[in-house]
Design a protein around this motif. Sequence first.
Motif, PDB file in Angstrom:
ATOM      1  N   PRO A   1       9.106   1.616 -11.474  1.00 53.14           N
ATOM      2  CA  PRO A   1      10.316   0.903 -11.890  1.00 53.14           C
ATOM      3  C   PRO A   1      10.007  -0.552 -12.186  1.00 53.14           C
ATOM      4  O   PRO A   1       9.190  -1.174 -11.492  1.00 53.14           O
ATOM      5  N   PRO A   2      10.600  -1.142 -13.201  1.00 47.62           N
ATOM      6  CA  PRO A   2      10.317  -2.537 -13.542  1.00 47.62           C
ATOM      7  C   PRO A   2      10.786  -3.496 -12.453  1.00 47.62           C
ATOM      8  O   PRO A   2      11.806  -3.275 -11.805  1.00 47.62           O
ATOM      9  N   ASP A   3      10.000  -4.564 -12.261  1.00 51.44           N
ATOM     10  CA  ASP A   3      10.372  -5.618 -11.319  1.00 51.44           C
ATOM     11  C   ASP A   3      10.695  -5.062  -9.935  1.00 51.44           C
ATOM     12  O   ASP A   3      11.664  -5.463  -9.288  1.00 51.44           O
ATOM     13  N   HIS A   4       9.862  -4.124  -9.467  1.00 52.48           N
ATOM     14  CA  HIS A   4      10.172  -3.459  -8.203  1.00 52.48           C
ATOM     15  C   HIS A   4       9.137  -3.763  -7.132  1.00 52.48           C
ATOM     16  O   HIS A   4       8.914  -3.002  -6.231  1.00 52.48           O
ATOM     17  N   GLY A   5       8.479  -4.919  -7.216  1.00 52.15           N
ATOM     18  CA  GLY A   5       7.511  -5.221  -6.169  1.00 52.15           C
ATOM     19  C   GLY A   5       6.492  -6.238  -6.626  1.00 52.15           C
ATOM     20  O   GLY A   5       6.711  -7.000  -7.562  1.00 52.15           O
ATOM     21  N   PHE A   6       5.343  -6.238  -5.950  1.00 48.16           N
ATOM     22  CA  PHE A   6       4.276  -7.162  -6.283  1.00 48.16           C
ATOM     23  C   PHE A   6       2.966  -6.541  -5.849  1.00 48.16           C
ATOM     24  O   PHE A   6       2.939  -5.538  -5.150  1.00 48.16           O
ATOM     25  N   SER A   7       1.864  -7.138  -6.269  1.00 46.09           N
ATOM     26  CA  SER A   7       0.549  -6.588  -5.953  1.00 46.09           C
ATOM     27  C   SER A   7      -0.046  -7.309  -4.752  1.00 46.09           C
ATOM     28  O   SER A   7       0.367  -8.415  -4.402  1.00 46.09           O
ATOM     29  N   LEU A   8      -1.033  -6.672  -4.145  1.00 47.44           N
ATOM     30  CA  LEU A   8      -1.704  -7.231  -2.977  1.00 47.44           C
ATOM     31  C   LEU A   8      -3.198  -7.082  -3.171  1.00 47.44           C
ATOM     32  O   LEU A   8      -3.690  -5.991  -3.445  1.00 47.44           O
ATOM     33  N   ARG A   9      -3.937  -8.169  -3.034  1.00 45.41           N
ATOM     34  CA  ARG A   9      -5.379  -8.142  -3.233  1.00 45.41           C
ATOM     35  C   ARG A   9      -6.099  -7.999  -1.894  1.00 45.41           C
ATOM     36  O   ARG A   9      -5.672  -8.551  -0.890  1.00 45.41           O
ATOM     37  N   THR A  10      -7.179  -7.268  -1.897  1.00 46.20           N
ATOM     38  CA  THR A  10      -8.007  -7.102  -0.706  1.00 46.20           C
ATOM     39  C   THR A  10      -9.460  -6.965  -1.140  1.00 46.20           C
ATOM     40  O   THR A  10      -9.746  -6.359  -2.180  1.00 46.20           O
ATOM     41  N   PRO A  11     -10.392  -7.524  -0.378  1.00 43.47           N
ATOM     42  CA  PRO A  11     -11.809  -7.409  -0.753  1.00 43.47           C
ATOM     43  C   PRO A  11     -12.419  -6.068  -0.376  1.00 43.47           C
ATOM     44  O   PRO A  11     -13.549  -5.770  -0.748  1.00 43.47           O
ATOM     45  N   HIS A  12     -11.697  -5.233   0.372  1.00 43.88           N
ATOM     46  CA  HIS A  12     -12.263  -3.987   0.879  1.00 43.88           C
ATOM     47  C   HIS A  12     -11.898  -2.819  -0.035  1.00 43.88           C
ATOM     48  O   HIS A  12     -10.771  -2.705  -0.501  1.00 43.88           O
ATOM     49  N   ARG A  13     -12.876  -1.952  -0.256  1.00 49.14           N
ATOM     50  CA  ARG A  13     -12.699  -0.818  -1.158  1.00 49.14           C
ATOM     51  C   ARG A  13     -12.762   0.487  -0.374  1.00 49.14           C
ATOM     52  O   ARG A  13     -13.111   0.533   0.798  1.00 49.14           O
ATOM     53  N   PHE A  14     -12.443   1.590  -1.058  1.00 53.86           N
ATOM     54  CA  PHE A  14     -12.385   2.877  -0.392  1.00 53.86           C
ATOM     55  C   PHE A  14     -13.710   3.263   0.264  1.00 53.86           C
ATOM     56  O   PHE A  14     -13.719   3.951   1.285  1.00 53.86           O
ATOM     57  N   GLU A  15     -14.822   2.838  -0.308  1.00 52.56           N
ATOM     58  CA  GLU A  15     -16.111   3.211   0.289  1.00 52.56           C
ATOM     59  C   GLU A  15     -16.297   2.619   1.686  1.00 52.56           C
ATOM     60  O   GLU A  15     -17.100   3.119   2.485  1.00 52.56           O
ATOM     61  N   ASP A  16     -15.532   1.567   2.005  1.00 51.01           N
ATOM     62  CA  ASP A  16     -15.620   0.963   3.335  1.00 51.01           C
ATOM     63  C   ASP A  16     -15.017   1.854   4.419  1.00 51.01           C
ATOM     64  O   ASP A  16     -15.228   1.623   5.613  1.00 51.01           O
ATOM     65  N   LEU A  17     -14.254   2.877   4.014  1.00 52.87           N
ATOM     66  CA  LEU A  17     -13.633   3.763   4.992  1.00 52.87           C
ATOM     67  C   LEU A  17     -14.660   4.547   5.802  1.00 52.87           C
ATOM     68  O   LEU A  17     -14.370   5.015   6.899  1.00 52.87           O
ATOM     69  N   ALA A  18     -15.861   4.700   5.255  1.00 49.78           N
ATOM     70  CA  ALA A  18     -16.885   5.482   5.944  1.00 49.78           C
ATOM     71  C   ALA A  18     -17.244   4.881   7.295  1.00 49.78           C
ATOM     72  O   ALA A  18     -17.742   5.581   8.182  1.00 49.78           O
ATOM     73  N   ASP A  19     -16.983   3.581   7.482  1.00 47.88           N
ATOM     74  CA  ASP A  19     -17.330   2.907   8.745  1.00 47.88           C
ATOM     75  C   ASP A  19     -16.156   2.807   9.705  1.00 47.88           C
ATOM     76  O   ASP A  19     -16.294   2.254  10.792  1.00 47.88           O
ATOM     77  N   ALA A  20     -15.002   3.344   9.325  1.00 44.29           N
ATOM     78  CA  ALA A  20     -13.793   3.189  10.144  1.00 44.29           C
ATOM     79  C   ALA A  20     -13.707   4.254  11.223  1.00 44.29           C
ATOM     80  O   ALA A  20     -14.080   5.407  11.009  1.00 44.29           O
ATOM     81  N   GLY A  21     -13.187   3.856  12.385  1.00 45.82           N
ATOM     82  CA  GLY A  21     -12.935   4.828  13.445  1.00 45.82           C
ATOM     83  C   GLY A  21     -11.625   5.553  13.228  1.00 45.82           C
ATOM     84  O   GLY A  21     -11.455   6.700  13.633  1.00 45.82           O
ATOM     85  N   THR A  22     -10.679   4.865  12.605  1.00 46.00           N
ATOM     86  CA  THR A  22      -9.385   5.440  12.258  1.00 46.00           C
ATOM     87  C   THR A  22      -9.056   5.052  10.825  1.00 46.00           C
ATOM     88  O   THR A  22      -9.203   3.889  10.445  1.00 46.00           O
ATOM     89  N   VAL A  23      -8.621   6.017  10.040  1.00 44.71           N
ATOM     90  CA  VAL A  23      -8.221   5.763   8.657  1.00 44.71           C
ATOM     91  C   VAL A  23      -6.736   6.077   8.535  1.00 44.71           C
ATOM     92  O   VAL A  23      -6.292   7.166   8.889  1.00 44.71           O
ATOM     93  N   ILE A  24      -5.967   5.098   8.057  1.00 47.07           N
ATOM     94  CA  ILE A  24      -4.532   5.272   7.881  1.00 47.07           C
ATOM     95  C   ILE A  24      -4.214   5.233   6.389  1.00 47.07           C
ATOM     96  O   ILE A  24      -4.504   4.246   5.719  1.00 47.07           O
ATOM     97  N   VAL A  25      -3.618   6.305   5.901  1.00 48.86           N
ATOM     98  CA  VAL A  25      -3.227   6.376   4.493  1.00 48.86           C
ATOM     99  C   VAL A  25      -1.741   6.057   4.396  1.00 48.86           C
ATOM    100  O   VAL A  25      -0.910   6.800   4.911  1.00 48.86           O
ATOM    101  N   ALA A  26      -1.439   4.943   3.750  1.00 48.74           N
ATOM    102  CA  ALA A  26      -0.034   4.579   3.573  1.00 48.74           C
ATOM    103  C   ALA A  26       0.596   5.467   2.503  1.00 48.74           C
ATOM    104  O   ALA A  26      -0.055   6.321   1.904  1.00 48.74           O
ATOM    105  N   ALA A  27       1.878   5.274   2.248  1.00 47.67           N
ATOM    106  CA  ALA A  27       2.581   6.070   1.243  1.00 47.67           C
ATOM    107  C   ALA A  27       1.896   5.962  -0.112  1.00 47.67           C
ATOM    108  O   ALA A  27       1.378   4.907  -0.483  1.00 47.67           O
ATOM    109  N   VAL A  28       1.883   7.063  -0.841  1.00 50.60           N
ATOM    110  CA  VAL A  28       1.284   7.091  -2.182  1.00 50.60           C
ATOM    111  C   VAL A  28       2.340   7.564  -3.181  1.00 50.60           C
ATOM    112  O   VAL A  28       2.205   8.627  -3.793  1.00 50.60           O
ATOM    113  N   PRO A  29       3.403   6.794  -3.375  1.00 52.97           N
ATOM    114  CA  PRO A  29       4.508   7.249  -4.243  1.00 52.97           C
ATOM    115  C   PRO A  29       4.096   7.471  -5.682  1.00 52.97           C
ATOM    116  O   PRO A  29       4.709   8.277  -6.379  1.00 52.97           O
TER     117      PRO A  29
END
Length: 321
Positions: free
Chosen positions: A52-80
Motif C-alpha cells: 500500500p502507498p505511504d504505509h511505512g518506512f524502511s529500516l537499514r541493518t548491516p546484518h544479512r541472512f547468512e549471519d543467521l548461521a551463527d545464531a542460537g535463536t532465529v526469530i522470523v518476523a511477519a512476512v506480509p
Amino acid sequence: MAGDIGACMWDLYEIAIPASVFGMPQPDLADPWYDLRICTAPPVPPPASALPPDHGFSLRTPHRFEDLADAGTVIVAAVPEAVVYGQPFAPGLIEALRQAADAGARMVSLCCGAFALAEAGLLDGRRATTHWMYTGELAKRYPNVQVDGSVLYVDDCDVLTSAGMTAALDLCLHLVRCDLGAHVANQLARRMVVPAHRSGGQAQFIDLSVPVTDDESLGPVLQWATEHLDRPLTVDELARRAGLSTRTFYRRLQSVTGTTPLKWLLNQRIARAQTLLETTSMPIEKVSEHSGLGTATNLRRHFTQRVGVTPTEYRRTFDVV
C-alpha cells in the motif's frame, strides 16, 4: 532475528517487539542479556504495486541472512509481502533458515512468519500457529503442518510459533521465561506494562506479579489478590472488595481475562510458586503455603499440570538448594 524488514508498518510491529524484549540490556535482571542482530536481504525497492502507498518506512541493518548461521535463536518476523501481497519470500531467506536449523538454532516465528518456516520445511509434522486470519491459508499451502488457530503460541521444543500481532510479545516473554526463569520474565513484563492475562480459547497465559487492566473496578482488587495469595481467597470476597455482585465480578473478570476467577487465581498461585522455587530454598511445603496452594501434594499436582515438571525438578533447573 530474521525477517524481511520491508516498508510495511505491520511488519515493523513484529520487529519492534523482539527488539524491545531482547535488544535492550537489562543488567539488573540478567547479565549478560541477549545479543540481538536484525538480519535481512540487501535492500531492493519493492514493485510499485507490491505494498500500500505511504504505509511505512524502511529500516537499514548491516546484518544479512547468512549471519543467521551463527545464531542460537532465529526469530522470523511477519512476512506480509509473501502472505498478503503475493510476492516471493525475500531472496536467500528460506535457505538461510534451513541452514540455521541444521546448525542447531532454535527457530521462532511471529505472526505470519510461520509461512517462512513452513516454506523451509521446518514445520512439517509439527503443531504450529499463525495469525487467525491466515491459519486456513497456512493449512492449505502446507498440509503437513498441524495448524492450531486456538492458541497464542505453540512451543514445540526447538521450533516455536506465535499468533498475530501482540501474541508475538507473549511468545517472546515465554522465551525469556524458558531461558532466564519466571522471575526475570515477570519483572520484564511489568516494565513493559503487559497485561497479566491473555484471552482466546486455549490461549497460554503470561502470569505477572502485578496484574494490569483497563477496568478500574478490577485493577485494585486483582493487585490486592496477588499480594495475598497465601490466603484462602474466594470469588465472593474478591467481588465484595471490587464493590460488585459475585455474578457481575465473574462476568467482568472473564470478559477481561478470558478465564474464570478461579483459574485466574490458580495461574497467579503457580506464578508465585515458580518465583519462590527459583529465588529461595524454602521447603516445598512452605512454597505451597505461601502460594496459597495448601499442601505439597496439591502444589505438585497443579504445578505439574501447568508447567510440565514437578516443583522439585523445576527448582533443580535453577540450582536452588
